[in-house]
Design a protein around this motif. Structure first.
Motif, PDB file in Angstrom:
ATOM      1  N   GLY A 140       0.809  -1.213   0.000  1.00  0.00           N
ATOM      2  CA  GLY A 140       0.000   0.000   0.000  1.00  0.00           C
ATOM      3  C   GLY A 140       0.844   1.266   0.000  1.00  0.00           C
ATOM      4  O   GLY A 140       0.518   2.239  -0.687  1.00  0.00           O
ATOM      5  N   ILE A 141       1.932   1.254   0.771  1.00  0.00           N
ATOM      6  CA  ILE A 141       2.846   2.406   0.794  1.00  0.00           C
ATOM      7  C   ILE A 141       3.414   2.655  -0.597  1.00  0.00           C
ATOM      8  O   ILE A 141       3.436   3.784  -1.096  1.00  0.00           O
ATOM      9  CB  ILE A 141       3.983   2.176   1.810  1.00  0.00           C
ATOM     10  CG1 ILE A 141       3.430   2.146   3.239  1.00  0.00           C
ATOM     11  CG2 ILE A 141       5.046   3.268   1.685  1.00  0.00           C
ATOM     12  CD1 ILE A 141       4.451   1.722   4.274  1.00  0.00           C
ATOM     13  N   LEU A 142       3.870   1.588  -1.249  1.00  0.00           N
ATOM     14  CA  LEU A 142       4.451   1.710  -2.585  1.00  0.00           C
ATOM     15  C   LEU A 142       3.410   2.167  -3.605  1.00  0.00           C
ATOM     16  O   LEU A 142       3.674   3.079  -4.396  1.00  0.00           O
ATOM     17  CB  LEU A 142       5.053   0.371  -3.012  1.00  0.00           C
ATOM     18  CG  LEU A 142       5.609   0.298  -4.436  1.00  0.00           C
ATOM     19  CD1 LEU A 142       6.707   1.334  -4.646  1.00  0.00           C
ATOM     20  CD2 LEU A 142       6.122  -1.103  -4.730  1.00  0.00           C
ATOM     21  N   CYS A 143       2.236   1.549  -3.583  1.00  0.00           N
ATOM     22  CA  CYS A 143       1.196   1.911  -4.557  1.00  0.00           C
ATOM     23  C   CYS A 143       0.727   3.348  -4.357  1.00  0.00           C
ATOM     24  O   CYS A 143       0.469   4.070  -5.329  1.00  0.00           O
ATOM     25  CB  CYS A 143       0.015   0.953  -4.437  1.00  0.00           C
ATOM     26  SG  CYS A 143       0.375  -0.726  -4.985  1.00  0.00           S
ATOM     27  N   GLY A 144       0.615   3.782  -3.096  1.00  0.00           N
ATOM     28  CA  GLY A 144       0.217   5.166  -2.832  1.00  0.00           C
ATOM     29  C   GLY A 144       1.232   6.154  -3.361  1.00  0.00           C
ATOM     30  O   GLY A 144       0.867   7.187  -3.938  1.00  0.00           O
ATOM     31  N   ALA A 145       2.524   5.850  -3.183  1.00  0.00           N
ATOM     32  CA  ALA A 145       3.574   6.740  -3.684  1.00  0.00           C
ATOM     33  C   ALA A 145       3.553   6.801  -5.208  1.00  0.00           C
ATOM     34  O   ALA A 145       3.699   7.877  -5.808  1.00  0.00           O
ATOM     35  CB  ALA A 145       4.940   6.264  -3.187  1.00  0.00           C
ATOM     36  N   ILE A 146       3.364   5.631  -5.848  1.00  0.00           N
ATOM     37  CA  ILE A 146       3.304   5.606  -7.309  1.00  0.00           C
ATOM     38  C   ILE A 146       2.104   6.401  -7.807  1.00  0.00           C
ATOM     39  O   ILE A 146       2.204   7.183  -8.760  1.00  0.00           O
ATOM     40  CB  ILE A 146       3.240   4.151  -7.818  1.00  0.00           C
ATOM     41  CG1 ILE A 146       4.557   3.423  -7.513  1.00  0.00           C
ATOM     42  CG2 ILE A 146       2.955   4.113  -9.318  1.00  0.00           C
ATOM     43  CD1 ILE A 146       4.522   1.946  -7.850  1.00  0.00           C
ATOM     44  N   ALA A 147       0.958   6.224  -7.156  1.00  0.00           N
ATOM     45  CA  ALA A 147      -0.251   6.936  -7.564  1.00  0.00           C
ATOM     46  C   ALA A 147      -0.077   8.445  -7.428  1.00  0.00           C
ATOM     47  O   ALA A 147      -0.513   9.214  -8.299  1.00  0.00           O
ATOM     48  CB  ALA A 147      -1.447   6.461  -6.725  1.00  0.00           C
ATOM     49  N   TYR A 148       0.589   8.884  -6.356  1.00  0.00           N
ATOM     50  CA  TYR A 148       0.811  10.320  -6.168  1.00  0.00           C
ATOM     51  C   TYR A 148       1.666  10.895  -7.284  1.00  0.00           C
ATOM     52  O   TYR A 148       1.357  11.940  -7.866  1.00  0.00           O
ATOM     53  CB  TYR A 148       1.470  10.577  -4.814  1.00  0.00           C
ATOM     54  CG  TYR A 148       2.027  11.981  -4.681  1.00  0.00           C
ATOM     55  CD1 TYR A 148       1.180  13.082  -4.675  1.00  0.00           C
ATOM     56  CD2 TYR A 148       3.399  12.208  -4.601  1.00  0.00           C
ATOM     57  CE1 TYR A 148       1.675  14.368  -4.577  1.00  0.00           C
ATOM     58  CE2 TYR A 148       3.914  13.479  -4.497  1.00  0.00           C
ATOM     59  CZ  TYR A 148       3.044  14.562  -4.488  1.00  0.00           C
ATOM     60  OH  TYR A 148       3.538  15.839  -4.411  1.00  0.00           O
ATOM     61  N   VAL A 149       2.753  10.189  -7.598  1.00  0.00           N
ATOM     62  CA  VAL A 149       3.654  10.683  -8.636  1.00  0.00           C
ATOM     63  C   VAL A 149       2.967  10.694 -10.001  1.00  0.00           C
ATOM     64  O   VAL A 149       3.095  11.643 -10.775  1.00  0.00           O
ATOM     65  CB  VAL A 149       4.939   9.817  -8.682  1.00  0.00           C
ATOM     66  CG1 VAL A 149       5.775  10.157  -9.910  1.00  0.00           C
ATOM     67  CG2 VAL A 149       5.763  10.041  -7.430  1.00  0.00           C
ATOM     68  N   MET A 150       2.204   9.653 -10.304  1.00  0.00           N
ATOM     69  CA  MET A 150       1.563   9.555 -11.608  1.00  0.00           C
ATOM     70  C   MET A 150       0.437  10.566 -11.773  1.00  0.00           C
ATOM     71  O   MET A 150       0.181  11.054 -12.884  1.00  0.00           O
ATOM     72  CB  MET A 150       1.023   8.139 -11.822  1.00  0.00           C
ATOM     73  CG  MET A 150       2.092   7.049 -11.790  1.00  0.00           C
ATOM     74  SD  MET A 150       3.437   7.307 -12.986  1.00  0.00           S
ATOM     75  CE  MET A 150       2.564   7.051 -14.528  1.00  0.00           C
ATOM     76  N   THR A 151      -0.250  10.911 -10.678  1.00  0.00           N
ATOM     77  CA  THR A 151      -1.389  11.821 -10.784  1.00  0.00           C
ATOM     78  C   THR A 151      -1.023  13.281 -10.585  1.00  0.00           C
ATOM     79  O   THR A 151      -1.677  14.165 -11.132  1.00  0.00           O
ATOM     80  CB  THR A 151      -2.475  11.454  -9.746  1.00  0.00           C
ATOM     81  OG1 THR A 151      -1.897  11.510  -8.426  1.00  0.00           O
ATOM     82  CG2 THR A 151      -3.018  10.063 -10.005  1.00  0.00           C
ATOM     83  N   ASP A 152       0.056  13.536  -9.798  1.00  0.00           N
ATOM     84  CA  ASP A 152       0.324  14.934  -9.438  1.00  0.00           C
ATOM     85  C   ASP A 152       1.677  15.451  -9.918  1.00  0.00           C
ATOM     86  O   ASP A 152       1.765  16.585 -10.360  1.00  0.00           O
ATOM     87  CB  ASP A 152       0.253  15.100  -7.911  1.00  0.00           C
ATOM     88  CG  ASP A 152      -1.004  15.848  -7.496  1.00  0.00           C
ATOM     89  OD1 ASP A 152      -2.040  15.584  -8.126  1.00  0.00           O
ATOM     90  OD2 ASP A 152      -0.929  16.664  -6.567  1.00  0.00           O
ATOM     91  N   SER A 153       2.726  14.673  -9.798  1.00  0.00           N
ATOM     92  CA  SER A 153       4.060  15.241  -9.963  1.00  0.00           C
ATOM     93  C   SER A 153       4.800  14.760 -11.197  1.00  0.00           C
ATOM     94  O   SER A 153       5.685  15.438 -11.693  1.00  0.00           O
ATOM     95  CB  SER A 153       4.902  14.937  -8.720  1.00  0.00           C
ATOM     96  OG  SER A 153       4.321  15.537  -7.592  1.00  0.00           O
ATOM     97  N   GLY A 154       4.501  13.589 -11.668  1.00  0.00           N
ATOM     98  CA  GLY A 154       5.192  13.084 -12.845  1.00  0.00           C
ATOM     99  C   GLY A 154       6.430  12.296 -12.486  1.00  0.00           C
ATOM    100  O   GLY A 154       7.216  12.689 -11.623  1.00  0.00           O
ATOM    101  N   PHE A 155       6.577  11.163 -13.138  1.00  0.00           N
ATOM    102  CA  PHE A 155       7.723  10.286 -12.901  1.00  0.00           C
ATOM    103  C   PHE A 155       8.875  10.735 -13.791  1.00  0.00           C
ATOM    104  O   PHE A 155       8.722  10.853 -15.002  1.00  0.00           O
ATOM    105  CB  PHE A 155       7.329   8.839 -13.228  1.00  0.00           C
ATOM    106  CG  PHE A 155       8.353   7.833 -12.814  1.00  0.00           C
ATOM    107  CD1 PHE A 155       8.339   7.295 -11.537  1.00  0.00           C
ATOM    108  CD2 PHE A 155       9.325   7.398 -13.707  1.00  0.00           C
ATOM    109  CE1 PHE A 155       9.271   6.342 -11.158  1.00  0.00           C
ATOM    110  CE2 PHE A 155      10.257   6.452 -13.330  1.00  0.00           C
ATOM    111  CZ  PHE A 155      10.227   5.923 -12.057  1.00  0.00           C
ATOM    112  N   GLU A 156      10.018  11.009 -13.180  1.00  0.00           N
ATOM    113  CA  GLU A 156      11.154  11.520 -13.941  1.00  0.00           C
ATOM    114  C   GLU A 156      12.444  10.888 -13.439  1.00  0.00           C
ATOM    115  O   GLU A 156      12.816  11.029 -12.281  1.00  0.00           O
ATOM    116  CB  GLU A 156      11.264  13.041 -13.802  1.00  0.00           C
ATOM    117  CG  GLU A 156      12.471  13.639 -14.516  1.00  0.00           C
ATOM    118  CD  GLU A 156      12.692  15.093 -14.148  1.00  0.00           C
ATOM    119  OE1 GLU A 156      13.776  15.608 -14.440  1.00  0.00           O
ATOM    120  OE2 GLU A 156      11.798  15.694 -13.551  1.00  0.00           O
ATOM    121  N   VAL A 157      13.140  10.185 -14.299  1.00  0.00           N
ATOM    122  CA  VAL A 157      14.443   9.628 -13.959  1.00  0.00           C
ATOM    123  C   VAL A 157      15.250   9.487 -15.244  1.00  0.00           C
ATOM    124  O   VAL A 157      14.734   9.066 -16.270  1.00  0.00           O
ATOM    125  CB  VAL A 157      14.306   8.265 -13.226  1.00  0.00           C
ATOM    126  CG1 VAL A 157      13.584   7.254 -14.083  1.00  0.00           C
ATOM    127  CG2 VAL A 157      15.664   7.744 -12.796  1.00  0.00           C
TER     128      VAL A 157
END
Length: 327
Positions: free
Chosen positions: A155-172
């Motif tokens: 749940g911790i991992l999925c919540g973090a992924i959902a936050y990045v995908m919906t609000d901040s954008g995944f960038e690496v």
């Protein structure tokens, strides 16, 4: 090492000072240690930003922090306020590895943030408890997490992924540095916990050893990044001195609180507390400053916090279970 109702691992060298036979006292000490660590961790995040802003030489800032922490412990020990172990080769050997792992985690963390945004880093950080829970089982004698705890970690991992995908954008842009950080961080968390459990020392002694022994490889890092030339040309100002001084004071508290908490909880639990501190800081920043998260973003972060709250630390395995696992 023993376990008290699955909550507290008795640290070598600290058992005489703590009434761990009383589960209420033991649990209160864990809560107190978590609160102290969370306060120090959040303070260091802000103070370090200010210190590096006024003195743009991270290795030098870290050197002052480590030196101040080591010096403070020795002074406290001289006046009798704390008990810090004297340098002994049998203890120096494992803490030399601790110092290298500590600096390696910091360096790879910096390089990761150079090629990925902070939100993306939180996603990778949120995935580490899953690996560390397995390493806890393999090397530190813990049971595997219960289904409830596995759900918490996912749940911790999925919540973090959902936050990045919906609000901040995944960038690496450099997965090699991310992979390097992941490996070094996992080793750092597990090995330091192993040392805390097997090397009889006080928490202040661990602070003294880690900070003092980390100074020597850090000097090499400073020279490698040419920061010794920068400091010679640096113009000291009131704000720069003040920010550096405050960061050094906070560093003492951060060092002690980290080792105190490590001695009381598992490596997985310590990692989760660190993640919760970072996510809580993100939530507070989003609520205070102009950049507000969307409802979906806040919901995702709430999932992370809820996952951390429902996690239950795995108890130590019995001797019979250890023999069965070895077979």
């Amino acid at each position: 090492m023993a376990s008290k109702q699955g909550y507290v691992a008795v640290p070598a060298g600290d058992t005489a000072k703590t009434d761990l036979n009383n589960p209420v006292v033991a649990q209160f000490q864990v809560v107190l240690a978590i609160c102290f660590y969370a306060l120090c961790s959040s303070s260091m995040l802000v103070v370090n930003k200010l210190a590096v802003h006024f003195l743009p030489a991270p290795a030098i800032v870290l050197f002052f922090q480590l030196f101040s922490s080591a010096l403070a412990v020795k002074l406290f020990a001289v006046v009798g306020w704390v008990k810090a172990d004297e340098l002994e080769w049998t203890k120096v050997k494992p803490f030399m590895i601790v110092a290298i792992a500590f600096l390696g985690a910091i360096f790879t963390n910096m390089k990761t943030l150079q090629y990925a945004n902070v939100e993306t880093f939180i996603v990778f950080r949120s995935s580490t408890p899953i690996l560390i829970a397995i390493l806890d089982y393999m090397f530190l004698g813990r049971e595997l997490p219960t289904p409830r705890s596995w759900a918490s970690l996912v749940g911790i991992l999925c919540g973090a992924i959902a936050y990045v995908m919906t609000d901040s954008g995944f960038e690496v842009r450099a997965y090699a540095w991310v992979a390097a950080w992941f490996i070094v961080f996992a080793f750092d968390q597990v090995f330091i916990k192993y040392v805390c459990d097997t090397v009889p020392m006080t928490s202040w002694g661990r602070v003294w050893y880690t900070n003092f022994l980390s100074l020597f490889p850090l000097v090499l890092v400073g020279f490698a990044f040419d920061e010794h030339h920068m400091i010679q040309e640096f113009q000291w100002t009131g704000p720069s001195v003040y920010a550096l001084t405050v960061s050094c004071i906070c560093g003492v508290g951060m060092s002690y609180s980290a080792f105190w908490l490590r001695s009381l909880v598992s490596a997985t639990s310590f990692t989760i507390v660190g993640i919760m501190c970072k996510i809580a800081t993100v939530v507070i920043n989003l609520l205070i400053w102009d950049k507000h998260a969307s409802p979906s973003g806040l919901a995702a972060l709430s999932v992370c916090l809820a996952g951390g709250c429902v996690y239950q630390q795995s108890p130590m395995r019995s001797k019979d279970s250890n023999k069965a696992a070895g077979n």
